[in-house]
Each structure stands twice: as C-alpha cells, then as structure tokens.
Motif scaffolding. Structure first.
Motif: not given
Length: 251
Positions: A188-204, A240-248
C-alpha cells in the motif's frame, strides 16, 4: 575527494579572523554535494533535474568550481535544505573544531545493507530482531496511518514468534496470513509512491552482545527517486542503543 583531503585543502586557505563571516569554501561545498548525492543514489542528471540546473553546473560544483549562488540554492533545496545552505556567510572556525564537528556528525554512522521489502523471509527476519525502527524523516504526515499500520503488523508478527519460542506452537497456516498482511501494508505504501527498504543491524550492547535491530526505511519517490536502487544507508549507532530505543528515527 576524501574528507581528509577536503580538510587539508581547507586548512591551506588564506588566514581569516575566526569572527569573520565567510561563505563555505568551494572544496567543502563540492564534497558535501557529491557525498549527499551519492548517499541518495542519485545520478548527476537526477540532481540536475530536481535542482532545475544544467548537468554541467552539477559537474562544476562537484569539481569545486564557482557557480552562481542561485544554482547552489537550488541544489540545496533539491536535497531538502534551506536556501543559503551552501551560500550563506558564516563565522569561520578553527580546523580542529571543524574536524571535531565532522567526527561528531559522521563518526557514529554505521553502514547498513538494505533491500526492497517484498518477501515473507524478510518479515520473518524482522520479527526475529530485538527491535525495529521506522526511518521516515521526510515523509509527509499524509502517510502516517499507513506507516503505523506497517509498524503494528511488524509488532504483531514479532509477538507471535516470541510466543512460539516460549513453547506455544504456531502453525505455518497461522503465520502466513500475518506475513501477507505485513506485505500488504508495504504494498500500500509502495502504491502511494513510497519506497520501502529493509535492513538488519547487529548493534552489540553492554551485556547484550546479540542485540539486533531491524530498520525500515520509507522515502517518497517524488523527492528521492534514487531510493529504489539503494543498497546501502547509514544509521547513527546512538539511535539503536537500548537506552534510546524510544527515540525512533522519524523525528
């Protein structure tokens, strides 16, 4: 041209008092424009079209040659910056301070491989992450409901898989509709001309060496036409630090 080269060449400029107002050096402008364009995966012709300048103007800017302030303002606006970003006089600062500011801005960035969000396997991988963040810094508010819908489906899939890992079995038949609904939200987002990309970050993190975060990037193709071909983006590791996860990532 590397950042080290830019700083070195900037240090060779004639001395000016630190309180004196001065336009950004052409070398610095060239570096900034080229890096910003490449991070967006834009061709020079794409930048020229969005900025409403000629291709030769873009090429001259990236070579560190002088062009009109109007052209630089148009390039800045094409990148989402205010007019004057490359042209407004500003107080000069010592080279050491410039290096420190650049290090603060760019030194905490982690490269992240990304791909178009299209498969159930990507949904499963996202659900296995410790957390996921939506990266939509310039997406208009009109898309907010669709972005929230995608976020909720990812949360739901993560919850269901977590329950399964705790010993509550969940059949493939039950999981597939969740994957389908998640991908439908993406479509639905792509239909509305939004590109949706996904990735996975290892952040010990301290005491959590296997901390892994799923990043979902959402950009409008109207303002970021290079996004569909993007293979890499950069994420501030502080976010992506745990203490900042509520920041978005969409503030």
């Amino acid at each position: 041209m590397s950042l080290k080269t830019v700083l070195s060449r900037a240090s060779d400029l004639e001395h000016v008092e630190e309180s004196e107002l001065r336009k950004p050096p052409l070398d610095v402008v060239a570096f900034s424009v080229a890096v910003t364009r490449k991070l967006r995966n834009w061709k020079k012709t794409t930048l020229a079209d969005f900025a409403r300048v000629s291709l030769s103007t873009v090429e001259r800017v990236e070579r560190g040659e002088a062009v009109s302030d109007e052209a630089l303002d148009r390039i800045a606006q094409a990148f989402g910056q205010e007019p004057g970003h490359y042209t407004a006089p500003r107080v000069t600062i010592p080279r050491e301070q410039a290096e420190a500011e650049v290090s603060e801005t760019y030194g905490k960035l982690w490269p992240l491989e990304v791909a178009r969000f299209t498969t159930q396997a990507q949904v499963r991988e996202a659900a296995r992450c410790c957390a996921h963040l939506m990266h939509a810094p310039n997406l208009p508010e009109a898309y907010e409901a669709d972005v929230e819908s995608l976020r909720e489906y990812l949360d739901l899939v993560s919850f269901c898989l977590a329950e399964q890992s705790d010993g509550i079995p969940m059949s493939d038949t039950a999981r597939r509709p969740l994957y389908d609904h998640t991908l439908a939200a993406v479509k639905e987002l792509e239909r509305r001309s939004v590109t949706v990309l996904i990735g996975y970050l290892d952040a010990p993190q301290p005491k959590i060496p296997d901390w892994r975060v799923c990043i979902v990037s959402l950009t409008s193709r109207l303002t970021d036409p290079g996004a569909p071909k993007r293979k890499m983006m950069f994420i501030d590791k502080r976010v992506v630090a745990i203490e900042n996860m509520n920041m978005g990532l969409d503030d």
